[in-house]
Design an enzyme around this catalytic site. Structure first.
Site, mmCIF file in Angstrom:
data_model
loop_
_atom_site.group_PDB
_atom_site.id
_atom_site.type_symbol
_atom_site.label_atom_id
_atom_site.label_comp_id
_atom_site.label_asym_id
_atom_site.label_seq_id
_atom_site.Cartn_x
_atom_site.Cartn_y
_atom_site.Cartn_z
ATOM 1 C CB ILE A 227 44.701 -32.855 64.595
ATOM 2 C CG1 ILE A 227 43.410 -32.828 65.428
ATOM 3 C CG2 ILE A 227 44.629 -33.886 63.490
ATOM 4 C CD1 ILE A 227 43.063 -34.134 66.099
ATOM 5 C CB CYS B 94 40.796 -25.490 68.411
ATOM 6 S SG CYS B 94 40.992 -24.113 67.247
ATOM 7 N N GLY C 166 39.859 -26.184 62.535
ATOM 8 C CA GLY C 166 39.623 -27.040 61.376
ATOM 9 C C GLY C 166 40.911 -27.662 60.877
#
Length: 641
Positions: A52, A2, A75
């Site tokens: 994700i 993000c 991350g």
């Protein structure tokens, strides 16, 4: 994955939620799936999320059970499953399946040293309610960027600098002290930033705000200690095993993943190991150029196709003749800062192409730095041989070299360019010779170009050399690259251009354990007898065919130098025209005219410096003149027609 951002107020006043919303809105491309914020008095942290892992339950900010800790993280933490199991065994309770939640409980268990347990790419902000303490940090290699702005009232941070420009009292002003190093290197090295009043948090760095005090420290450095105990075969086996483990670990995802494939050693290795660990065909993406001789030199599609067939991937190719004039304003807005590396154009185009199918992509970025893949790493090797020649012969060769024509986009002239660069630097000391290979424009030329040279200008390369600490010349070069070009050029453009299209790009060759292994390898083994990537190629000898392992290296960029001489010449002439240069008040017109003329006549390869100047002017029109990139693109199209 993000974008994160936040504000801490030193005056104790509360953070206005609309400020955090404005920061998130300008970086929505980093996280179109979700957003969130947490405000506790003087501290507010927020994020935009690209989902994700744990798609349904990974909403941020995250908190611990009693809500005394709050976190936003950008991350991926690749070893989160192992860390989660360990923490659960110690009694810590998890609310979600998110990889980021391990940061909260690791901090509870181990304090600030928790970052040493993380394997991943990240920047984060953690608010400790009990201590009224804000902690922000960045991963070891600087895969994820983080910008900081501090004045007497507040400290603000964001993954992208443009988010900070939305804050009251923060304006887009040129940091003139950064211009010289930008022209010298082609990018702005941390902690500097092209915006006045904003800086980059360096890689492997933590920053804490507590009791009104700001403290910043580095938590990890590459060791300069060489391991002389292993045989060549043992090095090969260790590299192979760690490569395998790094790629396997970075394949974790709850959404479709793919890989960039150029057909070079690094991307081919990543694809090969991915195929080994996947039950489904790997999705691969390659880009090529249409046109003449210059474009053909950058077209690697036949090699990519060969590797794709070897591993049975679902391979897609895109052949482009990019509309550079229309692209540059948009891409420079996304980049935040100008740069002269044409790979940012290629990276955006192939990212945009891959995003049609996947949300996560793996890249081979970093392999050349780790294992000695650049020709510049052979400078010391050839200089030692060159110095065995008689002095008169060396002087004659240097004299002739000064007259050689150069052009990186022509096979013969590119060879002459490399020879000219070597001969002009062969008598220098190792550090100065390496600087000559890295620089876009030497420091004397930069001073001549600037209207007001800054005698007190910091020198990022000098600082990096001073901190390298290696007697091993090859690993000393890598230590310098890891501090400068790798995070502030290659990784910066990789992050910004992939996230411009909401694509997460992972770099398994920069797994910190693999980096530590490579950094401890003696140069005599890593680049044996002048053979670039010797150990890496030996480690891959049963995975990749010889024609891929031994193919001639080609950079992942564009034939920009040729374009500047031909179709982009009108644009270059207009953006570097006397009225434009005079209005900015930065450069001496006669020096610019000479650079353009020498590039056109093949006396000097001015690709990088001319693109640096061109991009700086386009960036200035967007950020300093407060113009929309679309409007600037329309103006530039008029110049180029």
């Amino acid at each position: 994955m993000c974008g994160i951002h936040g504000i801490y107020r030193f005056d104790g006043h509360g953070v206005a939620p609309e400020l955090l919303s404005a920061m998130g809105n300008v970086t929505r491309h980093r996280g179109p799936d979700d957003e969130g914020m947490h405000i506790d008095g003087p501290c507010g942290i927020a994020m935009r999320r690209l989902s994700i892992i744990d798609l349904a339950g990974g909403h941020q900010p995250l908190s611990n059970v009693d809500e005394t800790l709050w976190l936003v993280c950008n991350g991926e933490i690749y070893n989160y499953r192992e860390l989660r199991s360990e923490l659960q065994a110690k009694g810590y309770h998890f609310k979600t399946g998110s990889d980021s939640e391990v940061l909260l409980h690791l901090y509870e268990a181990e304090g600030d040293d928790f970052v040493l347990r993380l394997n991943g790419m990240f920047d984060f902000a953690l608010w400790d309610v009990r201590r009224h303490r804000l902690l922000i940090g960045r991963d070891r290699l600087g895969v994820k960027p983080l910008y900081v702005m501090q004045d007497g009232q507040r400290l603000a941070f964001a993954t992208e600098a443009k988010a900070l420009l939305t804050l009251p009292g923060v304006s887009a002003e040129l940091n003139r002290s950064a211009v010289a190093s930008y022209l010298h290197l082609g990018y702005v090295a941390a902690p500097d930033c092209i915006f006045k009043g904003i800086r980059k948090l360096p890689p492997a760095t933590l920053l804490a705000v507590e009791n009104g005090q700001v403290r910043e420290w580095r938590y990890w450095r590459l060791s300069s200690r060489m391991n002389q105990d292993l045989s060549e075969r043992e090095w090969i086996e260790r590299v192979r095993a760690q490569l395998d483990a790094s790629v396997r670990m970075q394949m974790v995802s709850d959404v479709p993943i793919g890989a960039f494939l150029s057909g070079g050693v690094d991307s081919s290795a990543v694809v090969g190991f991915m195929a080994k660990h996947s039950q489904q065909p790997i999705r691969t993406y390659a880009i090529g150029f249409s046109g003449g001789e210059a474009e053909a030199l950058y077209n690697e599609l036949p090699y990519a196709r060969r590797v794709a067939e070897l591993f049975g991937t679902q391979h897609r190719e895109i052949v482009v003749r990019p509309d550079v004039v229309s692209l540059l304003p948009k891409l420079l807005w996304h980049m935040d800062e100008p740069l002269s590396d044409t790979a940012f154009i290629t990276t955006f185009l192939v990212s945009e192409f891959a995003r049609q199918d996947v949300k996560v992509i793996l890249s081979g970025v970093g392999g050349d730095e780790l294992f000695g893949g650049y020709r510049r790493y052979l400078g010391d090797h050839y200089a030692q041989q060159y110095r065995r020649l008689p002095g008169w012969l060396r002087r004659s060769a240097a004299s002739v070299a000064g007259c050689l024509p150069v052009d990186r986009h022509s096979g013969l002239l590119n060879t002459l360019r490399l020879a000219k660069g070597f001969l002009s630097s062969a008598e220098m000391g190792a550090d100065d010779r390496y600087r000559s290979y890295l620089q876009v424009l030497d420091r004397e030329a930069v001073s001549a170009l600037l209207m007001q040279p800054d005698a007190a200008q910091t020198d990022p390369l000098e600082l990096a050399f001073a901190g390298a600490g290696h007697e091993d010349p090859l690993n000393r070069m890598f230590a310098v690259d890891a501090q400068t070009q790798l995070p502030d050029d290659l990784l910066m453009l990789t992050d910004k251009m992939s996230m411009a299209v909401s694509l997460e790009c992972r770099v398994p060759l920069l797994d910190h354990q693999l980096v530590e292994l490579a950094a401890s390898m003696p140069a005599a083994i890593k680049v044996r007898g002048g053979h670039l990537k010797y150990v890496l190629k030996e480690a891959l000898s049963d995975l990749l065919p010889a024609d891929i392992l031994e193919r001639k290296k080609r950079g992942f960029g564009t034939p920009m130098g040729a374009w500047l001489k031909n179709e982009l010449a009108p644009l270059l002439g207009r953006l570097l025209a006397p009225d434009v240069i005079q209005r900015r008040g930065l450069f001496r017109q006669p020096v610019i005219d000479r650079l353009v003329a020498d590039h056109q006549a093949n006396r000097f390869d001015g690709t990088d410096v001319l693109l640096a100047l061109l991009n700086l002017e386009i960036w200035s029109r967007i950020y300093l003149d407060h113009r929309d990139p679309t409007d600037v693109a329309a103006e530039l199209k008029g110049y180029a027609s």
